[in-house]
Design a protein around this motif. Structure first.
Motif, PDB file in Angstrom:
ATOM      1  N   SER A   1      40.761  50.754  33.998  1.00 54.19           N
ATOM      2  CA  SER A   1      39.907  51.940  34.064  1.00 54.19           C
ATOM      3  C   SER A   1      38.431  51.592  33.902  1.00 54.19           C
ATOM      4  O   SER A   1      37.651  52.408  33.437  1.00 54.19           O
ATOM      5  CB  SER A   1      40.326  52.942  32.990  1.00 54.19           C
ATOM      6  OG  SER A   1      40.172  52.360  31.706  1.00 54.19           O
ATOM      7  N   GLY A   2      38.064  50.379  34.248  1.00 56.22           N
ATOM      8  CA  GLY A   2      36.677  49.981  34.116  1.00 56.22           C
ATOM      9  C   GLY A   2      36.546  48.473  34.154  1.00 56.22           C
ATOM     10  O   GLY A   2      37.270  47.798  34.885  1.00 56.22           O
ATOM     11  N   TYR A   3      35.674  47.975  33.323  1.00 53.88           N
ATOM     12  CA  TYR A   3      35.328  46.554  33.329  1.00 53.88           C
ATOM     13  C   TYR A   3      35.335  46.035  31.899  1.00 53.88           C
ATOM     14  O   TYR A   3      34.925  46.727  30.980  1.00 53.88           O
ATOM     15  CB  TYR A   3      33.950  46.363  33.975  1.00 53.88           C
ATOM     16  CG  TYR A   3      33.932  46.973  35.359  1.00 53.88           C
ATOM     17  CD1 TYR A   3      34.320  46.240  36.457  1.00 53.88           C
ATOM     18  CD2 TYR A   3      33.607  48.315  35.538  1.00 53.88           C
ATOM     19  CE1 TYR A   3      34.359  46.805  37.723  1.00 53.88           C
ATOM     20  CE2 TYR A   3      33.640  48.902  36.786  1.00 53.88           C
ATOM     21  CZ  TYR A   3      34.025  48.140  37.882  1.00 53.88           C
ATOM     22  OH  TYR A   3      34.084  48.715  39.122  1.00 53.88           O
ATOM     23  N   VAL A   4      35.807  44.811  31.751  1.00 51.11           N
ATOM     24  CA  VAL A   4      35.885  44.192  30.435  1.00 51.11           C
ATOM     25  C   VAL A   4      35.039  42.927  30.468  1.00 51.11           C
ATOM     26  O   VAL A   4      35.157  42.113  31.385  1.00 51.11           O
ATOM     27  CB  VAL A   4      37.343  43.841  30.059  1.00 51.11           C
ATOM     28  CG1 VAL A   4      37.406  43.233  28.669  1.00 51.11           C
ATOM     29  CG2 VAL A   4      38.243  45.065  30.166  1.00 51.11           C
ATOM     30  N   VAL A   5      34.191  42.778  29.463  1.00 49.95           N
ATOM     31  CA  VAL A   5      33.380  41.576  29.341  1.00 49.95           C
ATOM     32  C   VAL A   5      33.974  40.731  28.226  1.00 49.95           C
ATOM     33  O   VAL A   5      34.136  41.199  27.099  1.00 49.95           O
ATOM     34  CB  VAL A   5      31.907  41.907  29.041  1.00 49.95           C
ATOM     35  CG1 VAL A   5      31.097  40.619  28.867  1.00 49.95           C
ATOM     36  CG2 VAL A   5      31.318  42.771  30.142  1.00 49.95           C
ATOM     37  N   TYR A   6      34.320  39.509  28.587  1.00 49.87           N
ATOM     38  CA  TYR A   6      34.907  38.573  27.634  1.00 49.87           C
ATOM     39  C   TYR A   6      33.900  37.495  27.269  1.00 49.87           C
ATOM     40  O   TYR A   6      33.086  37.087  28.106  1.00 49.87           O
ATOM     41  CB  TYR A   6      36.122  37.876  28.251  1.00 49.87           C
ATOM     42  CG  TYR A   6      37.320  38.773  28.419  1.00 49.87           C
ATOM     43  CD1 TYR A   6      38.230  38.965  27.380  1.00 49.87           C
ATOM     44  CD2 TYR A   6      37.554  39.429  29.623  1.00 49.87           C
ATOM     45  CE1 TYR A   6      39.335  39.778  27.537  1.00 49.87           C
ATOM     46  CE2 TYR A   6      38.666  40.244  29.784  1.00 49.87           C
ATOM     47  CZ  TYR A   6      39.546  40.413  28.740  1.00 49.87           C
ATOM     48  OH  TYR A   6      40.644  41.222  28.900  1.00 49.87           O
TER      49      TYR A   6
ATOM     50  N   GLU B   1      33.753  46.874  26.707  1.00 52.36           N
ATOM     51  CA  GLU B   1      34.480  47.521  27.796  1.00 52.36           C
ATOM     52  C   GLU B   1      33.560  48.604  28.333  1.00 52.36           C
ATOM     53  O   GLU B   1      33.013  49.390  27.565  1.00 52.36           O
ATOM     54  CB  GLU B   1      35.797  48.107  27.290  1.00 52.36           C
ATOM     55  CG  GLU B   1      36.748  47.028  26.792  1.00 52.36           C
ATOM     56  CD  GLU B   1      38.085  47.596  26.337  1.00 52.36           C
ATOM     57  OE1 GLU B   1      38.724  48.300  27.138  1.00 52.36           O
ATOM     58  OE2 GLU B   1      38.456  47.330  25.183  1.00 52.36           O
ATOM     59  N   THR B   2      33.380  48.632  29.651  1.00 55.23           N
ATOM     60  CA  THR B   2      32.413  49.544  30.253  1.00 55.23           C
ATOM     61  C   THR B   2      33.035  50.328  31.405  1.00 55.23           C
ATOM     62  O   THR B   2      34.045  49.918  31.968  1.00 55.23           O
ATOM     63  CB  THR B   2      31.182  48.774  30.767  1.00 55.23           C
ATOM     64  OG1 THR B   2      31.564  47.982  31.892  1.00 55.23           O
ATOM     65  CG2 THR B   2      30.585  47.883  29.690  1.00 55.23           C
ATOM     66  N   ALA B   3      32.370  51.414  31.746  1.00 55.68           N
ATOM     67  CA  ALA B   3      32.835  52.245  32.854  1.00 55.68           C
ATOM     68  C   ALA B   3      32.276  51.769  34.192  1.00 55.68           C
ATOM     69  O   ALA B   3      32.870  52.024  35.234  1.00 55.68           O
ATOM     70  CB  ALA B   3      32.432  53.700  32.618  1.00 55.68           C
ATOM     71  N   THR B   4      31.141  51.073  34.171  1.00 53.06           N
ATOM     72  CA  THR B   4      30.520  50.649  35.422  1.00 53.06           C
ATOM     73  C   THR B   4      30.276  49.143  35.427  1.00 53.06           C
ATOM     74  O   THR B   4      30.108  48.527  34.365  1.00 53.06           O
ATOM     75  CB  THR B   4      29.167  51.355  35.645  1.00 53.06           C
ATOM     76  OG1 THR B   4      28.217  50.845  34.688  1.00 53.06           O
ATOM     77  CG2 THR B   4      29.292  52.870  35.525  1.00 53.06           C
ATOM     78  N   PRO B   5      30.215  48.556  36.619  1.00 53.32           N
ATOM     79  CA  PRO B   5      29.913  47.124  36.683  1.00 53.32           C
ATOM     80  C   PRO B   5      28.484  46.818  36.233  1.00 53.32           C
ATOM     81  O   PRO B   5      28.223  45.741  35.691  1.00 53.32           O
ATOM     82  CB  PRO B   5      30.132  46.769  38.155  1.00 53.32           C
ATOM     83  CG  PRO B   5      30.069  48.049  38.897  1.00 53.32           C
ATOM     84  CD  PRO B   5      30.491  49.128  37.945  1.00 53.32           C
TER      85      PRO B   5
ATOM     86  N   LEU C   1      29.987  30.616  28.990  1.00 51.99           N
ATOM     87  CA  LEU C   1      29.299  31.891  29.158  1.00 51.99           C
ATOM     88  C   LEU C   1      30.299  33.037  29.285  1.00 51.99           C
ATOM     89  O   LEU C   1      31.434  32.838  29.695  1.00 51.99           O
ATOM     90  CB  LEU C   1      28.413  31.841  30.407  1.00 51.99           C
ATOM     91  CG  LEU C   1      27.356  30.738  30.420  1.00 51.99           C
ATOM     92  CD1 LEU C   1      26.608  30.748  31.741  1.00 51.99           C
ATOM     93  CD2 LEU C   1      26.410  30.883  29.246  1.00 51.99           C
ATOM     94  N   PRO C   2      29.861  34.254  28.972  1.00 54.59           N
ATOM     95  CA  PRO C   2      30.735  35.421  29.132  1.00 54.59           C
ATOM     96  C   PRO C   2      31.060  35.653  30.607  1.00 54.59           C
ATOM     97  O   PRO C   2      30.347  35.169  31.495  1.00 54.59           O
ATOM     98  CB  PRO C   2      29.906  36.585  28.588  1.00 54.59           C
ATOM     99  CG  PRO C   2      28.721  36.004  27.936  1.00 54.59           C
ATOM    100  CD  PRO C   2      28.551  34.616  28.425  1.00 54.59           C
ATOM    101  N   HIS C   3      32.110  36.421  30.850  1.00 55.62           N
ATOM    102  CA  HIS C   3      32.480  36.782  32.219  1.00 55.62           C
ATOM    103  C   HIS C   3      32.965  38.224  32.271  1.00 55.62           C
ATOM    104  O   HIS C   3      33.286  38.818  31.248  1.00 55.62           O
ATOM    105  CB  HIS C   3      33.520  35.819  32.783  1.00 55.62           C
ATOM    106  CG  HIS C   3      34.832  35.837  32.071  1.00 55.62           C
ATOM    107  ND1 HIS C   3      35.064  35.102  30.933  1.00 55.62           N
ATOM    108  CD2 HIS C   3      35.974  36.508  32.332  1.00 55.62           C
ATOM    109  CE1 HIS C   3      36.310  35.320  30.530  1.00 55.62           C
ATOM    110  NE2 HIS C   3      36.875  36.173  31.364  1.00 55.62           N
ATOM    111  N   ILE C   4      33.009  38.762  33.484  1.00 49.41           N
ATOM    112  CA  ILE C   4      33.397  40.155  33.713  1.00 49.41           C
ATOM    113  C   ILE C   4      34.755  40.187  34.398  1.00 49.41           C
ATOM    114  O   ILE C   4      34.947  39.544  35.428  1.00 49.41           O
ATOM    115  CB  ILE C   4      32.382  40.881  34.613  1.00 49.41           C
ATOM    116  CG1 ILE C   4      30.986  40.839  34.006  1.00 49.41           C
ATOM    117  CG2 ILE C   4      32.835  42.325  34.873  1.00 49.41           C
ATOM    118  CD1 ILE C   4      29.886  41.307  34.959  1.00 49.41           C
TER     119      ILE C   4
END
Length: 118
Positions: A67-72, A82-86, A59-62
């Motif tokens: 400068s934010g959050y990356v979802v792999y 890549e996002t600015a908020t969780p 499954l994907p992870h955060i």
């Protein structure tokens, strides 16, 4: 086990693994993620279809970025967003979950189950 783990993470229980509180809360707010087993490790929040090693690892992870959050994708195979908020990161994970995902099963991931078993 899943509910208990989420509760311990959110309360900062001394026996719980440590993770980014904002990511944990954003993920918990998503009903589909709340059904999975949360596993914070190395600056990331992983989600598993089961509650004990060996993990499903499909499954994907955060991950928390500079400068934010990356979802792999699973196993960090690619960046899904890549996002600015969780909250946005949690939504990206949900959008990439398989249709048959959840709730997490108790115990190790069965070898005959779909997805990687290591």
């Amino acid at each position: 086990m899943v509910e208990r783990t989420w509760r311990m993470l959110r309360e900062g229980h001394p026996e719980a693994r440590r993770g980014c509180p904002e990511v944990i809360e954003a993920a918990f707010a998503e009903p589909r993620l709340r059904r999975l087993y949360p596993f914070p490790s190395h600056g990331a929040l992983f989600f598993h279809r089961n509650t004990d090693f060996p993990w499903s690892n499909d499954l994907p992870h955060i991950a928390t970025g500079f400068s934010g959050y990356v979802v792999y994708a699973a196993r960090s195979a690619e960046i899904l967003g890549e996002t600015a908020t969780p909250e946005e990161a949690a939504a990206v994970v949900v959008a990439h979950l398989p249709d048959d995902c959840g709730p997490a099963v108790e115990g190790p991931w069965p070898e005959s189950a779909p997805g990687p078993s290591i």
